[in-house]
Motif scaffolding. Structure first.
Motif, short mmCIF file in Angstrom:
data_model
loop_
_atom_site.label_atom_id
_atom_site.label_comp_id
_atom_site.label_asym_id
_atom_site.label_seq_id
_atom_site.Cartn_x
_atom_site.Cartn_y
_atom_site.Cartn_z
N ILE A 173 13.22 17.57 11.64
CA ILE A 173 13.19 18.78 10.81
C ILE A 173 12.24 18.55 9.65
O ILE A 173 12.39 17.59 8.89
CB ILE A 173 14.60 19.13 10.29
CG1 ILE A 173 15.55 19.43 11.46
CG2 ILE A 173 14.54 20.32 9.33
CD1 ILE A 173 17.00 19.54 11.05
N ILE A 174 11.26 19.44 9.53
CA ILE A 174 10.28 19.36 8.45
C ILE A 174 10.45 20.59 7.55
O ILE A 174 10.28 21.72 8.01
CB ILE A 174 8.84 19.30 8.99
CG1 ILE A 174 8.64 18.07 9.88
CG2 ILE A 174 7.84 19.30 7.83
CD1 ILE A 174 7.29 18.00 10.55
N ALA A 175 10.81 20.36 6.31
CA ALA A 175 10.91 21.45 5.34
C ALA A 175 9.61 21.52 4.55
O ALA A 175 9.15 20.51 4.02
CB ALA A 175 12.09 21.21 4.40
N VAL A 176 9.02 22.70 4.51
CA VAL A 176 7.72 22.87 3.85
C VAL A 176 7.90 23.68 2.57
O VAL A 176 8.45 24.77 2.59
CB VAL A 176 6.73 23.59 4.79
CG1 VAL A 176 5.35 23.69 4.11
CG2 VAL A 176 6.62 22.87 6.13
N GLY A 177 7.44 23.11 1.47
CA GLY A 177 7.53 23.85 0.21
C GLY A 177 7.47 22.93 -0.99
O GLY A 177 8.29 22.03 -1.12
N THR A 178 6.49 23.14 -1.85
CA THR A 178 6.37 22.32 -3.05
C THR A 178 7.59 22.47 -3.94
O THR A 178 8.00 21.53 -4.63
CB THR A 178 5.10 22.72 -3.83
OG1 THR A 178 3.96 22.56 -2.97
CG2 THR A 178 4.91 21.86 -5.07
N GLU A 179 8.23 23.64 -3.92
CA GLU A 179 9.41 23.87 -4.74
C GLU A 179 10.56 22.94 -4.36
O GLU A 179 11.40 22.59 -5.18
CB GLU A 179 9.87 25.33 -4.64
CG GLU A 179 10.41 25.78 -3.29
CD GLU A 179 9.33 26.15 -2.29
OE1 GLU A 179 9.68 26.66 -1.21
OE2 GLU A 179 8.15 25.93 -2.58
N LEU A 180 10.58 22.50 -3.10
CA LEU A 180 11.60 21.54 -2.66
C LEU A 180 11.34 20.16 -3.26
O LEU A 180 12.26 19.47 -3.70
CB LEU A 180 11.63 21.46 -1.14
CG LEU A 180 12.04 22.73 -0.39
CD1 LEU A 180 11.70 22.60 1.09
CD2 LEU A 180 13.53 22.99 -0.57
N LEU A 181 10.07 19.76 -3.26
CA LEU A 181 9.72 18.46 -3.81
C LEU A 181 9.95 18.41 -5.32
O LEU A 181 10.29 17.35 -5.87
CB LEU A 181 8.25 18.15 -3.52
CG LEU A 181 7.88 17.87 -2.06
CD1 LEU A 181 6.38 17.71 -1.93
CD2 LEU A 181 8.59 16.62 -1.55
N MET A 182 9.80 19.53 -5.98
CA MET A 182 9.96 19.57 -7.44
C MET A 182 11.42 19.72 -7.85
O MET A 182 11.75 19.69 -9.04
CB MET A 182 9.13 20.72 -8.02
CG MET A 182 7.63 20.55 -7.84
SD MET A 182 6.69 21.94 -8.50
CE MET A 182 7.03 21.77 -10.25
N GLY A 183 12.32 19.90 -6.86
CA GLY A 183 13.73 20.04 -7.18
C GLY A 183 14.14 21.43 -7.62
O GLY A 183 15.26 21.63 -8.09
N GLN A 184 13.23 22.39 -7.49
CA GLN A 184 13.56 23.76 -7.90
C GLN A 184 14.47 24.45 -6.89
O GLN A 184 15.19 25.39 -7.23
CB GLN A 184 12.27 24.57 -8.07
CG GLN A 184 11.37 24.05 -9.17
CD GLN A 184 10.02 24.75 -9.20
OE1 GLN A 184 9.54 25.24 -8.17
NE2 GLN A 184 9.38 24.78 -10.36
N VAL A 185 14.43 24.00 -5.64
CA VAL A 185 15.25 24.56 -4.56
C VAL A 185 15.90 23.42 -3.80
O VAL A 185 15.24 22.39 -3.53
CB VAL A 185 14.39 25.41 -3.59
CG1 VAL A 185 15.23 25.91 -2.43
CG2 VAL A 185 13.76 26.58 -4.34
N VAL A 186 17.18 23.56 -3.48
CA VAL A 186 17.90 22.55 -2.71
C VAL A 186 17.70 22.80 -1.23
O VAL A 186 17.80 23.95 -0.76
CB VAL A 186 19.40 22.56 -3.05
CG1 VAL A 186 20.16 21.53 -2.22
CG2 VAL A 186 19.61 22.29 -4.54
N ASN A 187 17.42 21.75 -0.48
CA ASN A 187 17.14 21.88 0.96
C ASN A 187 18.43 21.95 1.77
O ASN A 187 18.83 20.99 2.43
CB ASN A 187 16.27 20.70 1.42
CG ASN A 187 15.85 20.84 2.87
OD1 ASN A 187 15.93 21.92 3.46
ND2 ASN A 187 15.41 19.75 3.47
N THR A 188 19.09 23.10 1.73
CA THR A 188 20.32 23.30 2.51
C THR A 188 20.02 23.59 3.98
O THR A 188 20.90 23.45 4.83
CB THR A 188 21.15 24.45 1.93
OG1 THR A 188 20.36 25.66 1.94
CG2 THR A 188 21.57 24.15 0.50
N ASN A 189 18.79 23.99 4.28
CA ASN A 189 18.45 24.33 5.66
C ASN A 189 18.57 23.12 6.58
O ASN A 189 18.97 23.26 7.74
CB ASN A 189 17.02 24.88 5.74
CG ASN A 189 16.89 26.26 5.13
OD1 ASN A 189 17.87 27.00 5.05
ND2 ASN A 189 15.69 26.62 4.71
#
Length: 415
Positions: free
Chosen positions: A5-21
């Protein structure tokens, strides 16, 4: 089949969004007998995403990409994958029609960049988006297979459940089935639970046992790998029986979402019992926790928040002399709060909370010192002295959980 599973998004790396997917997808794939070997997060950078795809191709059969399907310039997941597998992007007619209807109904102008959301890989199987505009895709390559999904959970989850999951079952049928059962425990820490089950965990093969620590509770996920549901049930029942023989005293329920408050409210409903609360330390948190559960008014008519000595005396008719003699952080205060609340509300149970949340001491008691009382109609009041740790918020949450468990145990006659 090995999945990644590859989650794409700079906001995930910055901690702005939690990777619940990733959690959701891993659980769903396990139901299909597909094992997930890797979770990766990459920013909105085409070079790094291409490097990651090259690596994924060497170790995974199924690669699921979530995010980066929107209309902006940094939404490049679809483009990078198309270049990676060597096929062009084409417009999907059904997705386009849905988009036109959406903007017509909203009476908003559609900017041209929105058309990127209805592009899909040529020769792929489009996955329509009933809760958004960006369509997904299942692309079967010569060696590897790819699924594109939107990033927002409100779009990803229905798309996977309604379209991608049935397609995976059809395109990649598997004989083996992974079946899991989640057991939830309160009142025992992860380290002690693992110690009690050390022999089982050491010798596990099928089913497997995985502990997970959560705030003020521990869960065990038992997973069986079998050819059919009946065989799985037998293995899971055997493992559960052995676990219960060792730590069943702390077990309170099943499932990922069946919380202690839900279990407690269900028990109150089943036994036609009611509860009230008198809160000092928790300042209404116990009542707010109950209030999150639909239908709680059937068992909870209301309660009291009495933070100061004055309100304890005024709202609950507690003798000020008792408070002056023993203090508000005391067994006597907790007992009086619960018993007076019970008398005023006319319920079957009344739980009270008083103590020191911190960060400073109060009445010579250190932070984390909490007294919880449970008054019961026609029975002796139970009072517990507790010493919780960590910060102010965690102490309050710990107190609420303890209060819920006191009620649960009283209903089941464990107190």
């Amino acid at each position: 089949m090995k999945a990644e599973i590859i989650a794409v998004g700079t906001e995930l790396l910055m901690g702005q969004v939690v990777n619940t997917n990733a959690t959701f997808l891993s659980e769903q794939l396990a139901d299909l007998g597909i094992e997930v070997y890797y979770h990766t997060v990459v920013g909105d950078n085409p070079k790094r995403l291409e490097e990651l795809l090259q690596l994924a191709d060497t170790r995974s059969d199924l690669i699921i990409l979530g995010g980066g399907l929107g209309p902006t310039d940094d939404d490049l997941t679809k483009n990078v994958l198309a270049d990676h597998v060597g096929v062009p992007l084409v417009q999907d007619a059904e997705g386009y029609a849905h988009m036109m209807t959406f903007f017509k109904n909203r009476q908003h102008p559609m900017t041209p960049n929105n058309l990127r959301q209805v592009e899909t890989l040529k020769d792929g199987i489009p996955l329509q988006n009933r809760t958004g505009l960006a369509i997904g895709c299942l692309y079967k390559g010569k060696k590897n297979n790819y699924i594109l999904l939107p990033g927002p959970p409100s779009e990803l989850r229905p798309m996977f459940l309604e379209q991608a999951k049935p397609l995976l079952q059809k395109e990649f049928p598997t004989q083996e089935v992974l079946t899991s059962r989640v057991l939830r425990f309160y009142g025992i820490g992860e380290s002690l639970l693992v110690t009690e089950l050390a022999e089982m965990i050491k010798n596990q093969s099928n089913p497997t046992i995985a502990p997970y620590a959560k705030p003020n509770e521990v869960t065990l996920r038992i997973t069986a790998n079998t050819m059919d549901d009946t065989s799985a049930t037998v293995l899971l029942d055997q493992a559960e029986a052995e676990i219960m023989a060792k730590v069943g005293e702390y077990f309170y329920g099943y499932g990922d979402t069946n919380s202690l408050e839900e279990v407690t409210v269900d028990l109150l409903k089943q036994h036609h019992l009611t509860v009230t609360a008198a809160e000092s330390l928790t300042a209404g948190e116990f009542q707010a926790t109950l209030g999150q559960i639909p239908g709680v008014s059937e068992v909870f008519p209301g309660g009291f928040v009495t933070y100061s000595k004055a309100t304890k005396a005024a709202f609950l008719d507690i003798d000020p002399a008792l408070l002056d003699t023993y203090g508000v952080v005391s067994q006597e205060c907790a007992q009086a709060m619960a018993e007076h609340a019970l008398a005023k509300a006319g319920t079957d149970f009344a739980v009270s909370f008083t103590g020191v949340a911190g960060p400073d001491e109060l009445e010579g008691k250190i932070p984390g010192t909490v007294y919880i009382a449970l008054a019961r109609k026609g029975k002796e009041t139970i009072v517990t002295e507790n010493h919780f740790s960590r910060d102010r918020s965690y102490v309050r949450h710990s107190a609420v959980m303890k209060g819920l468990d006191l009620i649960r145990r009283a209903i089941l006659n464990k107190n």
